[in-house]
Design an enzyme around this catalytic site. Sequence first.
Site, PDB file in Angstrom:
ATOM      1  CE  LYS A  56      -3.946   1.894   2.580  1.00  0.00           C
ATOM      2  NZ  LYS A  56      -4.885   1.586   3.673  1.00  0.00           N
ATOM      3  CD  GLU A  80      -7.605   3.408   5.466  1.00  0.00           C
ATOM      4  OE1 GLU A  80      -6.891   3.972   6.318  1.00  0.00           O
ATOM      5  OE2 GLU A  80      -7.137   2.703   4.552  1.00  0.00           O
TER       6      GLU A  80
END
Length: 620
Positions: free
Chosen positions: A86, A185
């Site tokens: 990521k 998120e």
Amino acid sequence: MALLQIAEPGQAPKPHQRRLAVGIDLGTTNSLVAALRSGISEPLPDANGQVILPSAVRYHAERVEVGQSAKDAAATDPLNTIISVKRLMGRGISDVKHLGGQLPYRFTGGESHMPFIETVQGPKSPVEVSADILKVLRQRAEETLGGELVGAVITVPAYFDDAQRQATKDAAKLAGLTVLRLLNEPTAAAVAYGLDQNAEGVVAIYDLGGGTFDISILRLTGGVFEVMATGGDSALGGDDFDHAIATWIIAEAGLSDDLDPAAQRRLMQTACAAKESLTDADSVEVVHGDWQGLLTRAAFDALIEPMIARSLKACRRAVRDCGIELDEVEAVVMVGGSTRVPRVREAVAELFGRQPLTEIDPDQVVAIGAAIQADTLAGNKRDGGELLLLDVIPLSLGLETMGGLMEKVIPRNTTIPVARAQEFTTYKDGQSAMMIHVLQGERELISDCRSLARFDLRGIPAMVAGAAKIRVTFQVDADGLLSVSARELASGVESSIQVKPSYGLTDGEITRMLKDSFQYASDDMVARALREQQVDAQRLLEAVEGALQADGERLLDAEERMVIDLQMEELRELMKGNDGPAIEQQTKRLSQVTDAFAARRLDSTVKAALSGRNLNEIEE
């Protein structure tokens, strides 16, 4: 007569049938998939009952291995086992140099700026590696839920820029997933806590994962989740805690820091195990090869204190951006496995003056919130009314204007989706094309901002400078992806671009850009004023030069021409320097000394137009 089977848009044809959708937390260290089942959002387990899937991919010659077994092989097969991918999403080949000491891979560049990792299966891009993780999660969901998915909500750090978000969508496409929404998120965590506790007021979401840190300040009111401000550090997380311990081990054991990839992976595994043990213990015996040492929690806290301080600084900035005080934050939600570190929780509690919320598993809360949103977007009815999510853009978006200035069209922390339009005009007579330069950042000059894209608007009708009207429209969709269009209003000619840069911002670049915007605010305003004064002066000089060339000899005597020439030369000299007020004053002076000349030109033009016409013709 045949009847059509009709259903409401987005709804299943049969009222009792639920459309299968999931929420996916594609994390740096671990990933999860969750779904709403029997009214409860919960993570979905694999065949062994494990809900967490380590974000590790190992490439063999003819197969791909994902999860815990791949993670376990990181030390023995480091070049073919990709972890923490990521951190590479949306980045360029040059960016990985900043992470080179932490990543034991062999990188190569492709046709794009994207970095490729050499494996036994050939070069793999971060998008492909992420897609392999998403494939496993999709298969797990379809097997558990017993059907094909209509789509997924995938979460991303709030500070992911346009390139990183696009890379995530590309990975989902490769994995055979339809992306219903990319969701920040911290917002996903707020969905989970807001629904569980019916929280209202201002809430801070402190999200410290394996590779990224995000802080979001949200206002929760009656089902409306509004992100007031975001902040963070795209290169700060639990991995850095592990590296701090690894550096300590190297120093204590007297090891060389020039380790081969396999040794580096073993060292990182030892460091991570020590970190996790210190969550509950006051000290831990650390064994690495022939060396053994004792790491206390106090010593560990001291190692990571600078990193925690970085996160708290971002928290203060985000709160300040909202125009509120720290004590106005009514709750703090902890997200991410790294928030299990006791010192992190203590520091956050000290900053906000209250104990943070940790009731929902910090590793699962993001996926749980994403699943709730996915179920709504799939068209399934939801108890408790509709859920409205209002995310924001992290950095201002704008375009270049004359003099290399950044004209902000959409300010940072604007709620998305959003569309904003602004009108501009041409700089020169007869200009038939315009280059649109799209930028991102907070500074006044384009040299201090990040270039996103360039495109041309052609076919503008020839007009005098300033007559054309070009409307430039910026649109940011719910996923935070940008498109820009430009239209000349008189002719209707139009051009547009979907902004898809090939790689994202470097480590900490967004944070640095925000910091610089505050630090250099006064300098930027002075620089912007200077550029504007230089542009005004240049336009006047070009206009006077054109007039002199056309009518100077006919309408001016030698003395008048000498005065104008001297004033023009004085202005040209001043433009070489940085004295903005002097340039502005000289521009006014040149304008004044050419006023009489301009009046004569106007009279001459009128007389020429009326020459040979009688009064009756004029009246008609």
